[in-house]
Design an enzyme around this catalytic site. Structure first.
Site, PDB file in Angstrom:
ATOM      1  N   ARG A 164      11.807  70.099  18.406  1.00 23.05           N
ATOM      2  CA  ARG A 164      11.925  68.623  18.286  1.00 23.05           C
ATOM      3  C   ARG A 164      13.351  68.160  18.048  1.00 23.05           C
ATOM      4  NH1 ARG A 164       7.056  69.424  15.260  1.00 23.05           N
ATOM      5  NH2 ARG A 164       5.291  69.036  16.637  1.00 23.05           N
TER       6      ARG A 164
ATOM      7  N   LYS B 265      22.421  60.842  28.189  1.00 26.90           N
ATOM      8  CA  LYS B 265      21.286  60.929  29.129  1.00 26.90           C
ATOM      9  C   LYS B 265      21.109  62.394  29.479  1.00 26.90           C
ATOM     10  CE  LYS B 265      21.080  56.487  31.485  1.00 26.90           C
ATOM     11  NZ  LYS B 265      21.234  55.793  32.784  1.00 26.90           N
TER      12      LYS B 265
ATOM     13  N   GLU C  97      32.512  58.667  40.698  1.00 26.54           N
ATOM     14  CA  GLU C  97      32.102  58.049  39.425  1.00 26.54           C
ATOM     15  C   GLU C  97      33.301  57.394  38.727  1.00 26.54           C
ATOM     16  OE1 GLU C  97      28.951  57.723  38.773  1.00 26.54           O
ATOM     17  OE2 GLU C  97      27.808  59.579  39.041  1.00 26.54           O
TER      18      GLU C  97
ATOM     19  N   LYS D 256      33.011  54.223  29.622  1.00 24.64           N
ATOM     20  CA  LYS D 256      31.628  54.664  29.391  1.00 24.64           C
ATOM     21  C   LYS D 256      31.267  54.533  27.918  1.00 24.64           C
ATOM     22  CE  LYS D 256      27.861  57.461  30.472  1.00 24.64           C
ATOM     23  NZ  LYS D 256      27.225  58.421  31.337  1.00 24.64           N
TER      24      LYS D 256
ATOM     25  N   GLU E  63      19.927  51.577  27.563  1.00 27.19           N
ATOM     26  CA  GLU E  63      19.857  50.898  28.856  1.00 27.19           C
ATOM     27  C   GLU E  63      18.841  49.762  28.886  1.00 27.19           C
ATOM     28  OE1 GLU E  63      20.612  53.513  32.239  1.00 27.19           O
ATOM     29  OE2 GLU E  63      19.293  52.250  33.431  1.00 27.19           O
TER      30      GLU E  63
ATOM     31  N   ARG F 125      24.053  48.846  30.224  1.00 32.36           N
ATOM     32  CA  ARG F 125      24.202  50.236  30.673  1.00 32.36           C
ATOM     33  C   ARG F 125      23.718  50.437  32.103  1.00 32.36           C
ATOM     34  NH1 ARG F 125      23.408  55.970  27.447  1.00 32.36           N
ATOM     35  NH2 ARG F 125      24.051  57.232  29.227  1.00 32.36           N
TER      36      ARG F 125
ATOM     37  N   ASN G 177      24.859  52.352  36.895  1.00 34.06           N
ATOM     38  CA  ASN G 177      24.084  52.874  38.023  1.00 34.06           C
ATOM     39  C   ASN G 177      24.488  52.281  39.358  1.00 34.06           C
ATOM     40  OD1 ASN G 177      22.056  54.895  37.436  1.00 34.06           O
ATOM     41  ND2 ASN G 177      21.388  53.434  35.889  1.00 34.06           N
TER      42      ASN G 177
ATOM     43  N   HIS H 171      23.638  54.037  42.579  1.00 36.30           N
ATOM     44  CA  HIS H 171      22.696  55.114  42.264  1.00 36.30           C
ATOM     45  C   HIS H 171      21.291  54.862  42.816  1.00 36.30           C
ATOM     46  CE1 HIS H 171      25.977  56.337  39.714  1.00 36.30           C
ATOM     47  NE2 HIS H 171      25.322  57.366  39.233  1.00 36.30           N
TER      48      HIS H 171
ATOM     49  N   HIS I  60      20.374  57.989  44.619  1.00 32.25           N
ATOM     50  CA  HIS I  60      19.288  58.894  44.227  1.00 32.25           C
ATOM     51  C   HIS I  60      18.291  59.053  45.378  1.00 32.25           C
ATOM     52  CE1 HIS I  60      19.944  58.339  39.598  1.00 32.25           C
ATOM     53  NE2 HIS I  60      20.755  59.229  40.114  1.00 32.25           N
TER      54      HIS I  60
ATOM     55  N   HIS J 134      25.854  64.818  44.148  1.00 29.90           N
ATOM     56  CA  HIS J 134      25.535  63.551  43.481  1.00 29.90           C
ATOM     57  C   HIS J 134      26.625  62.504  43.734  1.00 29.90           C
ATOM     58  CE1 HIS J 134      24.020  60.779  40.447  1.00 29.90           C
ATOM     59  NE2 HIS J 134      25.216  60.771  39.874  1.00 29.90           N
TER      60      HIS J 134
HETATM   61  P1  NAD Z   1      27.159  70.495  39.069  1.00 29.34           P
HETATM   62  O1  NAD Z   1      26.806  70.607  37.663  1.00 29.34           O
HETATM   63  O2  NAD Z   1      26.207  71.007  40.088  1.00 29.34           O
HETATM   64  O3  NAD Z   1      28.575  71.187  39.292  1.00 29.34           O
HETATM   65  C1  NAD Z   1      29.135  71.212  40.571  1.00 29.34           C
HETATM   66  C2  NAD Z   1      29.488  72.646  41.008  1.00 29.34           C
HETATM   67  O4  NAD Z   1      30.711  73.035  40.387  1.00 29.34           O
HETATM   68  C3  NAD Z   1      28.479  73.704  40.615  1.00 29.34           C
HETATM   69  O5  NAD Z   1      28.395  74.656  41.640  1.00 29.34           O
HETATM   70  C4  NAD Z   1      29.102  74.304  39.365  1.00 29.34           C
HETATM   71  O6  NAD Z   1      28.660  75.612  39.100  1.00 29.34           O
HETATM   72  C5  NAD Z   1      30.549  74.291  39.724  1.00 29.34           C
HETATM   73  N1  NAD Z   1      31.510  74.277  38.636  1.00 29.34           N
HETATM   74  C6  NAD Z   1      31.390  73.651  37.451  1.00 29.34           C
HETATM   75  N2  NAD Z   1      32.542  73.726  36.779  1.00 29.34           N
HETATM   76  C7  NAD Z   1      33.389  74.434  37.543  1.00 29.34           C
HETATM   77  C8  NAD Z   1      34.738  74.822  37.395  1.00 29.34           C
HETATM   78  N3  NAD Z   1      35.472  74.451  36.355  1.00 29.34           N
HETATM   79  N4  NAD Z   1      35.298  75.577  38.369  1.00 29.34           N
HETATM   80  C9  NAD Z   1      34.584  75.906  39.474  1.00 29.34           C
HETATM   81  N5  NAD Z   1      33.329  75.537  39.693  1.00 29.34           N
HETATM   82  C10 NAD Z   1      32.735  74.805  38.721  1.00 29.34           C
HETATM   83  O7  NAD Z   1      27.464  68.973  39.488  1.00 29.34           O
HETATM   84  P2  NAD Z   1      28.199  67.776  38.737  1.00 29.34           P
HETATM   85  O8  NAD Z   1      28.782  66.964  39.812  1.00 29.34           O
HETATM   86  O9  NAD Z   1      29.038  68.257  37.642  1.00 29.34           O
HETATM   87  O10 NAD Z   1      26.985  66.989  38.083  1.00 29.34           O
HETATM   88  C11 NAD Z   1      25.984  66.389  38.863  1.00 29.34           C
HETATM   89  C12 NAD Z   1      24.751  66.211  38.025  1.00 29.34           C
HETATM   90  O11 NAD Z   1      25.056  65.343  36.931  1.00 29.34           O
HETATM   91  C13 NAD Z   1      23.599  65.588  38.762  1.00 29.34           C
HETATM   92  O12 NAD Z   1      22.424  66.290  38.472  1.00 29.34           O
HETATM   93  C14 NAD Z   1      23.517  64.168  38.200  1.00 29.34           C
HETATM   94  O13 NAD Z   1      22.224  63.656  38.213  1.00 29.34           O
HETATM   95  C15 NAD Z   1      24.024  64.383  36.808  1.00 29.34           C
HETATM   96  N6  NAD Z   1      24.593  63.186  36.195  1.00 29.34           N
HETATM   97  C16 NAD Z   1      24.176  62.873  34.940  1.00 29.34           C
HETATM   98  C17 NAD Z   1      24.721  61.792  34.296  1.00 29.34           C
HETATM   99  C18 NAD Z   1      24.315  61.497  32.896  1.00 29.34           C
HETATM  100  O14 NAD Z   1      24.658  60.430  32.378  1.00 29.34           O
HETATM  101  N7  NAD Z   1      23.636  62.394  32.223  1.00 29.34           N
HETATM  102  C19 NAD Z   1      25.693  61.007  34.923  1.00 29.34           C
HETATM  103  C20 NAD Z   1      26.096  61.348  36.203  1.00 29.34           C
HETATM  104  C21 NAD Z   1      25.539  62.464  36.829  1.00 29.34           C
HETATM  105  N1  GLY Z   2      25.455  57.704  34.458  1.00 25.95           N
HETATM  106  C1  GLY Z   2      24.696  56.575  34.049  1.00 25.95           C
HETATM  107  C2  GLY Z   2      24.549  56.455  32.575  1.00 25.95           C
HETATM  108  O1  GLY Z   2      24.993  57.288  31.821  1.00 25.95           O
HETATM  109  O2  GLY Z   2      23.982  55.510  32.121  1.00 25.95           O
END
Ligand code: NAD
Ligand code: GLY
Length: 362
Positions: A120, A142, A184, A226, A236, A240, A244, A247, A251, A264
Protein backbone atom coordinates in the site's frame (compact mmCIF):
# COMPACT_ATOMS: atom_id res chain seq x y z
CA UNK A 1 23.72 21.75 -10.12
CA UNK A 2 20.32 23.41 -9.86
CA UNK A 3 17.63 22.39 -7.42
CA UNK A 4 13.95 23.12 -7.98
CA UNK A 5 11.07 22.20 -5.70
CA UNK A 6 7.70 20.67 -6.41
CA UNK A 7 5.62 22.42 -3.77
CA UNK A 8 3.09 19.99 -2.33
CA UNK A 9 3.10 20.93 1.38
CA UNK A 10 4.43 18.00 3.42
CA UNK A 11 4.93 15.96 0.22
CA UNK A 12 7.12 18.60 -1.44
CA UNK A 13 10.30 17.26 -3.03
CA UNK A 14 13.44 18.47 -4.77
CA UNK A 15 14.41 18.02 -8.41
CA UNK A 16 18.21 18.10 -8.70
CA UNK A 17 19.51 18.79 -12.21
CA UNK A 18 23.18 18.59 -13.14
CA UNK A 19 26.04 16.49 -14.43
CA UNK A 20 27.48 13.54 -12.50
CA UNK A 21 24.64 13.30 -9.97
CA UNK A 22 24.67 9.48 -10.08
CA UNK A 23 27.76 9.60 -7.90
CA UNK A 24 26.37 12.11 -5.41
CA UNK A 25 25.75 10.11 -2.25
CA UNK A 26 24.72 13.25 -0.38
CA UNK A 27 21.64 13.66 -2.62
CA UNK A 28 20.45 10.07 -2.34
CA UNK A 29 21.43 8.71 1.08
CA UNK A 30 19.00 10.85 3.11
CA UNK A 31 16.21 9.04 1.22
CA UNK A 32 17.57 5.56 2.04
CA UNK A 33 17.69 5.76 5.83
CA UNK A 34 17.29 2.02 6.43
CA UNK A 35 20.25 1.11 4.22
CA UNK A 36 18.29 -1.10 1.82
CA UNK A 37 16.81 -0.25 -1.56
CA UNK A 38 15.63 -1.85 -4.77
CA UNK A 39 16.71 -0.33 -8.07
CA UNK A 40 14.37 -1.01 -11.00
CA UNK A 41 15.90 -0.53 -14.43
CA UNK A 42 15.95 -2.24 -17.81
CA UNK A 43 18.23 -4.28 -20.05
CA UNK A 44 19.52 -1.18 -21.88
CA UNK A 45 20.14 1.13 -18.93
CA UNK A 46 21.50 -1.51 -16.51
CA UNK A 47 24.80 -2.08 -18.35
CA UNK A 48 25.27 1.70 -18.65
CA UNK A 49 24.49 3.04 -15.18
CA UNK A 50 23.45 0.39 -12.67
CA UNK A 51 26.96 -0.39 -11.45
CA UNK A 52 27.83 3.27 -10.86
CA UNK A 53 24.72 3.67 -8.74
CA UNK A 54 25.17 0.35 -6.96
CA UNK A 55 28.84 1.05 -6.14
CA UNK A 56 28.04 4.48 -4.78
CA UNK A 57 25.27 3.14 -2.53
CA UNK A 58 27.17 0.03 -1.43
CA UNK A 59 30.20 2.10 -0.48
CA UNK A 60 27.90 3.74 2.07
CA UNK A 61 26.69 0.43 3.46
CA UNK A 62 23.42 0.22 1.52
CA UNK A 63 22.10 -3.22 0.56
CA UNK A 64 21.17 -2.81 -3.15
CA UNK A 65 18.77 -5.23 -4.81
CA UNK A 66 18.06 -4.76 -8.49
CA UNK A 67 15.38 -5.81 -10.95
CA UNK A 68 16.13 -5.58 -14.64
CA UNK A 69 13.04 -5.36 -16.83
CA UNK A 70 12.75 -5.98 -20.56
CA UNK A 71 13.13 -2.71 -22.48
CA UNK A 72 10.28 -1.11 -24.38
CA UNK A 73 6.86 0.51 -24.32
CA UNK A 74 5.35 -2.84 -25.28
CA UNK A 75 6.45 -4.18 -21.88
CA UNK A 76 4.76 -1.40 -19.91
CA UNK A 77 2.06 -3.78 -18.80
CA UNK A 78 0.70 -5.87 -15.97
CA UNK A 79 3.01 -8.82 -16.68
CA UNK A 80 6.15 -6.71 -16.32
CA UNK A 81 4.73 -4.97 -13.27
CA UNK A 82 4.34 -8.41 -11.69
CA UNK A 83 8.09 -8.98 -12.13
CA UNK A 84 8.70 -6.00 -9.84
CA UNK A 85 6.28 -7.31 -7.20
CA UNK A 86 7.92 -10.78 -7.46
CA UNK A 87 11.36 -9.29 -6.81
CA UNK A 88 10.09 -7.15 -3.92
CA UNK A 89 8.44 -10.10 -2.23
CA UNK A 90 11.20 -12.62 -2.81
CA UNK A 91 13.75 -10.14 -1.41
CA UNK A 92 11.50 -9.43 1.58
CA UNK A 93 11.37 -5.73 0.92
CA UNK A 94 9.59 -3.84 3.67
CA UNK A 95 7.54 -0.65 3.87
CA UNK A 96 10.73 1.27 4.56
CA UNK A 97 12.52 0.01 1.41
CA UNK A 98 12.55 2.72 -1.26
CA UNK A 99 12.18 1.82 -4.91
CA UNK A 100 14.56 3.65 -7.23
CA UNK A 101 13.51 4.01 -10.88
CA UNK A 102 16.66 4.19 -13.03
CA UNK A 103 15.69 4.73 -16.66
CA UNK A 104 13.27 6.48 -18.98
CA UNK A 105 9.57 7.13 -18.62
CA UNK A 106 8.59 3.49 -19.04
CA UNK A 107 10.72 2.34 -16.10
CA UNK A 108 9.71 5.44 -14.10
CA UNK A 109 5.96 5.00 -14.62
CA UNK A 110 6.02 1.28 -13.82
CA UNK A 111 8.31 1.58 -10.80
CA UNK A 112 6.20 4.43 -9.46
CA UNK A 113 3.06 2.34 -9.75
CA UNK A 114 4.78 -0.59 -8.02
CA UNK A 115 5.87 1.81 -5.25
CA UNK A 116 2.33 3.16 -4.92
CA UNK A 117 0.81 -0.28 -4.55
CA UNK A 118 3.39 -2.58 -2.94
CA UNK A 119 2.44 -2.88 0.74
CA UNK A 120 0.00 0.00 0.00
CA UNK A 121 2.89 2.36 -0.64
CA UNK A 122 6.67 2.44 -0.21
CA UNK A 123 9.05 5.39 -0.76
CA UNK A 124 9.89 6.16 -4.37
CA UNK A 125 12.92 7.84 -5.98
CA UNK A 126 13.22 8.91 -9.61
CA UNK A 127 16.56 8.83 -11.46
CA UNK A 128 15.45 9.66 -15.02
CA UNK A 129 17.95 8.91 -17.81
CA UNK A 130 16.10 10.10 -20.94
CA UNK A 131 15.43 13.70 -21.84
CA UNK A 132 11.70 12.97 -21.84
CA UNK A 133 11.84 11.54 -18.34
CA UNK A 134 14.03 14.40 -17.06
CA UNK A 135 11.69 17.10 -18.36
CA UNK A 136 8.36 15.42 -17.81
CA UNK A 137 7.61 11.91 -16.61
CA UNK A 138 9.82 11.86 -13.49
CA UNK A 139 8.12 14.97 -12.10
CA UNK A 140 4.54 15.16 -10.89
CA UNK A 141 3.71 11.67 -9.69
CA UNK A 142 1.75 10.16 -12.57
CA UNK A 143 2.54 6.46 -12.51
CA UNK A 144 1.02 3.50 -14.29
CA UNK A 145 0.91 0.96 -17.05
CA UNK A 146 -0.78 0.54 -20.43
CA UNK A 147 -3.80 -1.64 -21.17
CA UNK A 148 -4.16 -3.22 -24.64
CA UNK A 149 -7.18 -0.94 -25.17
CA UNK A 150 -5.58 2.31 -24.02
CA UNK A 151 -2.37 4.09 -22.98
CA UNK A 152 -1.63 4.62 -19.27
CA UNK A 153 -5.14 3.49 -18.38
CA UNK A 154 -4.20 1.90 -15.06
CA UNK A 155 -2.25 3.95 -12.57
CA UNK A 156 -2.01 6.16 -9.53
CA UNK A 157 -0.88 9.61 -8.55
CA UNK A 158 2.14 8.90 -6.36
CA UNK A 159 4.87 11.45 -5.83
CA UNK A 160 8.56 10.60 -5.57
CA UNK A 161 10.66 11.80 -2.64
CA UNK A 162 13.40 13.18 -4.86
CA UNK A 163 14.20 13.45 -8.57
CA UNK A 164 17.83 13.21 -9.62
CA UNK A 165 18.30 14.24 -13.26
CA UNK A 166 21.90 13.50 -14.21
CA UNK A 167 22.43 15.26 -17.52
CA UNK A 168 25.59 13.21 -18.19
CA UNK A 169 23.40 10.13 -18.74
CA UNK A 170 21.97 11.81 -21.84
CA UNK A 171 25.33 11.35 -23.61
CA UNK A 172 24.42 7.73 -24.36
CA UNK A 173 20.84 8.45 -25.44
CA UNK A 174 20.13 7.68 -29.12
CA UNK A 175 19.34 10.78 -31.25
CA UNK A 176 15.79 9.60 -31.94
CA UNK A 177 15.10 9.40 -28.19
CA UNK A 178 16.61 12.84 -27.60
CA UNK A 179 14.28 14.27 -30.26
CA UNK A 180 11.30 12.53 -28.67
CA UNK A 181 12.10 14.31 -25.41
CA UNK A 182 12.29 17.64 -27.21
CA UNK A 183 8.61 17.26 -28.16
CA UNK A 184 7.68 17.55 -24.47
CA UNK A 185 10.10 20.46 -24.01
CA UNK A 186 8.40 22.38 -26.85
CA UNK A 187 5.05 21.56 -25.21
CA UNK A 188 5.84 23.77 -22.20
CA UNK A 189 6.54 26.71 -24.48
CA UNK A 190 3.29 26.17 -26.34
CA UNK A 191 0.99 25.79 -23.35
CA UNK A 192 2.28 28.45 -20.95
CA UNK A 193 5.71 29.89 -21.72
CA UNK A 194 5.90 31.88 -24.93
CA UNK A 195 9.39 33.25 -24.29
CA UNK A 196 10.66 29.68 -23.75
CA UNK A 197 9.16 28.77 -27.13
CA UNK A 198 11.07 31.66 -28.69
CA UNK A 199 14.25 30.60 -26.89
CA UNK A 200 13.80 27.09 -28.34
CA UNK A 201 13.47 28.53 -31.83
CA UNK A 202 16.83 30.25 -31.28
CA UNK A 203 18.59 27.31 -29.61
CA UNK A 204 17.28 24.16 -31.29
CA UNK A 205 20.59 23.36 -33.06
CA UNK A 206 22.53 23.61 -29.80
CA UNK A 207 19.95 21.48 -28.03
CA UNK A 208 20.20 18.79 -30.71
CA UNK A 209 23.99 18.98 -30.42
CA UNK A 210 23.61 18.28 -26.66
CA UNK A 211 25.35 21.47 -25.64
CA UNK A 212 25.52 20.99 -21.85
CA UNK A 213 24.58 24.54 -20.97
CA UNK A 214 21.58 24.54 -23.30
CA UNK A 215 20.43 21.12 -22.10
CA UNK A 216 20.67 22.20 -18.48
CA UNK A 217 18.65 25.34 -19.19
CA UNK A 218 15.98 23.50 -21.21
CA UNK A 219 15.58 20.78 -18.57
CA UNK A 220 15.42 23.23 -15.67
CA UNK A 221 12.93 25.51 -17.40
CA UNK A 222 10.75 22.57 -18.39
CA UNK A 223 10.82 21.21 -14.83
CA UNK A 224 10.03 24.67 -13.45
CA UNK A 225 6.95 24.83 -15.67
CA UNK A 226 5.89 21.32 -14.73
CA UNK A 227 6.49 21.89 -11.01
CA UNK A 228 4.31 25.01 -11.06
CA UNK A 229 1.46 23.21 -12.82
CA UNK A 230 1.64 20.17 -10.53
CA UNK A 231 1.78 22.31 -7.39
CA UNK A 232 -1.36 24.12 -8.55
CA UNK A 233 -3.31 21.04 -9.64
CA UNK A 234 -1.75 17.77 -8.56
CA UNK A 235 -4.67 15.52 -9.51
CA UNK A 236 -5.59 17.15 -12.79
CA UNK A 237 -8.89 18.71 -11.93
CA UNK A 238 -8.02 21.75 -14.04
CA UNK A 239 -4.76 23.29 -15.24
CA UNK A 240 -2.74 20.05 -15.25
CA UNK A 241 -4.79 18.79 -18.20
CA UNK A 242 -2.97 21.39 -20.31
CA UNK A 243 0.17 19.25 -20.02
CA UNK A 244 -1.70 16.88 -22.31
CA UNK A 245 -1.38 19.08 -25.38
CA UNK A 246 -1.09 16.73 -28.36
CA UNK A 247 -1.67 13.68 -26.14
CA UNK A 248 -5.32 12.98 -27.05
CA UNK A 249 -4.27 12.43 -30.66
CA UNK A 250 -0.85 11.14 -29.61
CA UNK A 251 -2.11 8.38 -27.33
CA UNK A 252 -4.46 7.28 -30.14
CA UNK A 253 -1.43 7.03 -32.43
CA UNK A 254 0.54 4.98 -29.89
CA UNK A 255 -2.31 2.59 -29.15
CA UNK A 256 -3.48 2.39 -32.75
CA UNK A 257 -0.01 1.68 -34.15
CA UNK A 258 0.87 -0.81 -31.39
CA UNK A 259 2.89 0.25 -28.35
CA UNK A 260 6.48 1.09 -29.30
CA UNK A 261 5.91 1.56 -33.05
CA UNK A 262 5.86 5.33 -32.55
CA UNK A 263 7.86 6.78 -29.66
CA UNK A 264 5.71 8.67 -27.16
CA UNK A 265 7.38 11.99 -28.00
CA UNK A 266 6.96 11.39 -31.74
CA UNK A 267 3.26 10.69 -31.29
CA UNK A 268 2.95 13.82 -29.14
CA UNK A 269 4.64 15.90 -31.87
CA UNK A 270 2.28 14.75 -34.64
CA UNK A 271 -0.63 15.00 -32.18
CA UNK A 272 0.34 18.56 -31.28
CA UNK A 273 0.21 19.60 -34.92
CA UNK A 274 -3.29 18.09 -35.07
CA UNK A 275 -4.34 20.03 -31.97
CA UNK A 276 -2.97 23.23 -33.48
CA UNK A 277 -4.65 22.58 -36.82
CA UNK A 278 -7.93 22.15 -34.95
CA UNK A 279 -7.32 25.35 -32.96
CA UNK A 280 -6.76 27.15 -36.26
CA UNK A 281 -9.96 25.75 -37.78
CA UNK A 282 -11.81 27.05 -34.71
CA UNK A 283 -10.40 30.48 -35.54
CA UNK A 284 -8.34 30.67 -32.34
CA UNK A 285 -4.83 30.79 -33.82
CA UNK A 286 -3.57 31.81 -37.24
CA UNK A 287 -2.31 29.57 -40.02
CA UNK A 288 1.14 31.15 -39.61
CA UNK A 289 1.22 30.04 -35.95
CA UNK A 290 0.68 26.45 -37.04
CA UNK A 291 3.37 26.81 -39.69
CA UNK A 292 5.77 28.28 -37.14
CA UNK A 293 5.28 25.36 -34.74
CA UNK A 294 5.48 22.82 -37.56
CA UNK A 295 8.77 24.40 -38.56
CA UNK A 296 10.18 23.99 -35.04
CA UNK A 297 9.15 20.32 -34.87
CA UNK A 298 10.69 19.82 -38.33
CA UNK A 299 13.90 21.42 -37.13
CA UNK A 300 13.88 19.07 -34.14
CA UNK A 301 13.52 16.10 -36.52
CA UNK A 302 10.09 15.21 -35.19
CA UNK A 303 7.16 13.89 -37.26
CA UNK A 304 4.46 16.39 -38.16
CA UNK A 305 2.18 14.03 -40.09
CA UNK A 306 0.23 11.43 -38.14
CA UNK A 307 -0.04 7.85 -39.38
CA UNK A 308 -2.97 6.66 -41.50
CA UNK A 309 -5.19 5.01 -38.91
CA UNK A 310 -8.39 6.32 -40.50
CA UNK A 311 -10.77 8.87 -38.97
CA UNK A 312 -13.04 6.24 -37.46
CA UNK A 313 -10.20 4.50 -35.63
CA UNK A 314 -8.84 7.83 -34.35
CA UNK A 315 -12.25 8.75 -32.97
CA UNK A 316 -12.75 5.35 -31.38
CA UNK A 317 -9.32 5.47 -29.68
CA UNK A 318 -9.73 9.07 -28.57
CA UNK A 319 -13.04 8.09 -26.99
CA UNK A 320 -10.96 6.23 -24.37
CA UNK A 321 -8.92 9.32 -23.44
CA UNK A 322 -8.73 10.03 -19.71
CA UNK A 323 -10.09 13.54 -20.29
CA UNK A 324 -13.37 12.24 -21.77
CA UNK A 325 -16.27 13.61 -19.73
CA UNK A 326 -19.88 12.52 -20.15
CA UNK A 327 -18.82 10.65 -23.28
CA UNK A 328 -17.42 13.84 -24.84
CA UNK A 329 -13.81 14.03 -26.02
CA UNK A 330 -12.09 17.09 -24.55
CA UNK A 331 -9.08 18.52 -26.37
CA UNK A 332 -6.20 20.70 -25.25
CA UNK A 333 -6.14 23.51 -27.81
CA UNK A 334 -4.26 26.76 -28.23
CA UNK A 335 -5.60 30.31 -28.05
CA UNK A 336 -2.09 31.58 -28.80
CA UNK A 337 1.48 30.33 -28.64
CA UNK A 338 1.97 30.23 -24.87
CA UNK A 339 -1.73 29.94 -23.97
CA UNK A 340 -3.65 26.65 -23.94
CA UNK A 341 -7.22 25.77 -22.97
CA UNK A 342 -9.25 22.58 -22.61
CA UNK A 343 -12.39 22.40 -24.73
CA UNK A 344 -15.06 19.83 -25.42
CA UNK A 345 -16.89 22.08 -27.83
CA UNK A 346 -15.39 20.93 -31.08
CA UNK A 347 -17.75 20.63 -34.06
CA UNK A 348 -17.55 17.14 -35.56
CA UNK A 349 -16.90 18.43 -39.07
CA UNK A 350 -13.83 20.42 -37.95
CA UNK A 351 -12.41 17.37 -36.20
CA UNK A 352 -12.95 15.34 -39.36
CA UNK A 353 -11.14 18.01 -41.37
CA UNK A 354 -8.17 17.97 -38.98
CA UNK A 355 -7.94 14.18 -39.06
CA UNK A 356 -7.99 14.24 -42.85
CA UNK A 357 -5.53 17.12 -43.22
CA UNK A 358 -2.96 16.03 -40.63
CA UNK A 359 -2.68 12.30 -41.13
CA UNK A 360 -1.11 10.32 -43.95
CA UNK A 361 -3.31 8.53 -46.44
CA UNK A 362 -2.83 4.91 -47.48
P1 NAD B 1 11.61 4.88 -22.56
O1 NAD B 1 11.50 4.78 -21.11
O2 NAD B 1 11.12 3.76 -23.39
O3 NAD B 1 13.13 5.18 -22.93
C1 NAD B 1 13.49 5.32 -24.27
C2 NAD B 1 14.63 4.35 -24.65
O4 NAD B 1 15.87 4.89 -24.19
C3 NAD B 1 14.53 2.97 -24.05
O5 NAD B 1 14.99 2.03 -24.99
C4 NAD B 1 15.48 3.06 -22.86
O6 NAD B 1 15.97 1.81 -22.45
C5 NAD B 1 16.57 3.90 -23.42
N1 NAD B 1 17.39 4.66 -22.49
C6 NAD B 1 16.98 5.24 -21.34
N2 NAD B 1 17.97 5.98 -20.84
C7 NAD B 1 19.02 5.84 -21.67
C8 NAD B 1 20.33 6.38 -21.68
N3 NAD B 1 20.74 7.26 -20.79
N4 NAD B 1 21.17 5.99 -22.67
C9 NAD B 1 20.74 5.14 -23.64
N5 NAD B 1 19.52 4.63 -23.70
C10 NAD B 1 18.66 4.98 -22.71
O7 NAD B 1 10.87 6.20 -23.12
P2 NAD B 1 10.75 7.68 -22.57
O8 NAD B 1 10.62 8.52 -23.77
O9 NAD B 1 11.78 7.98 -21.57
O10 NAD B 1 9.36 7.65 -21.80
C11 NAD B 1 8.15 7.39 -22.47
C12 NAD B 1 7.14 6.90 -21.48
O11 NAD B 1 6.91 7.92 -20.51
C13 NAD B 1 5.80 6.58 -22.09
O12 NAD B 1 5.34 5.35 -21.59
C14 NAD B 1 4.89 7.71 -21.62
O13 NAD B 1 3.56 7.32 -21.48
C15 NAD B 1 5.51 8.05 -20.30
N6 NAD B 1 5.25 9.42 -19.86
C16 NAD B 1 4.82 9.59 -18.58
C17 NAD B 1 4.61 10.85 -18.10
C18 NAD B 1 4.21 11.04 -16.68
O14 NAD B 1 3.85 12.15 -16.29
N7 NAD B 1 4.29 10.02 -15.86
C19 NAD B 1 4.84 11.97 -18.91
C20 NAD B 1 5.28 11.77 -20.21
C21 NAD B 1 5.50 10.47 -20.67
N1 GLY C 1 2.63 14.46 -18.65
C1 GLY C 1 1.36 14.94 -18.21
C2 GLY C 1 1.27 15.15 -16.75
O1 GLY C 1 2.19 14.88 -16.01
O2 GLY C 1 0.27 15.61 -16.28
Amino acid sequence: MQTLTVGLADRSYPIHIGSGLLSRADLLLPHVPHKKTMVVTNTTVAPLYLETLRRMLQSHGVDVISTILPDGEKYKNIETLTLIYDALLSNRCERSTPLIALGGGVVGDMTGYAAATYLRGVPFIQIPTTLLAQVDSSVGGKTGINHPLGKNMIGAFYQPQVVLADIATLNTLPDQELRAGIAEVIKYGLIRDQSFFEWLEMNMERLLARDAEVLQYAIARSCQNKAEVVAADERESGERALLNLGHTFGHAIETGMGYGAWLHGEAVAAGTIMALDLSCRLGWIREQDVTRVRHLFDKAGLPVIAPALGAEKYQQLMGLDKKVMGGKIRFVLLKAIGRAVVSGDVPADLLQQTLAACSAHD
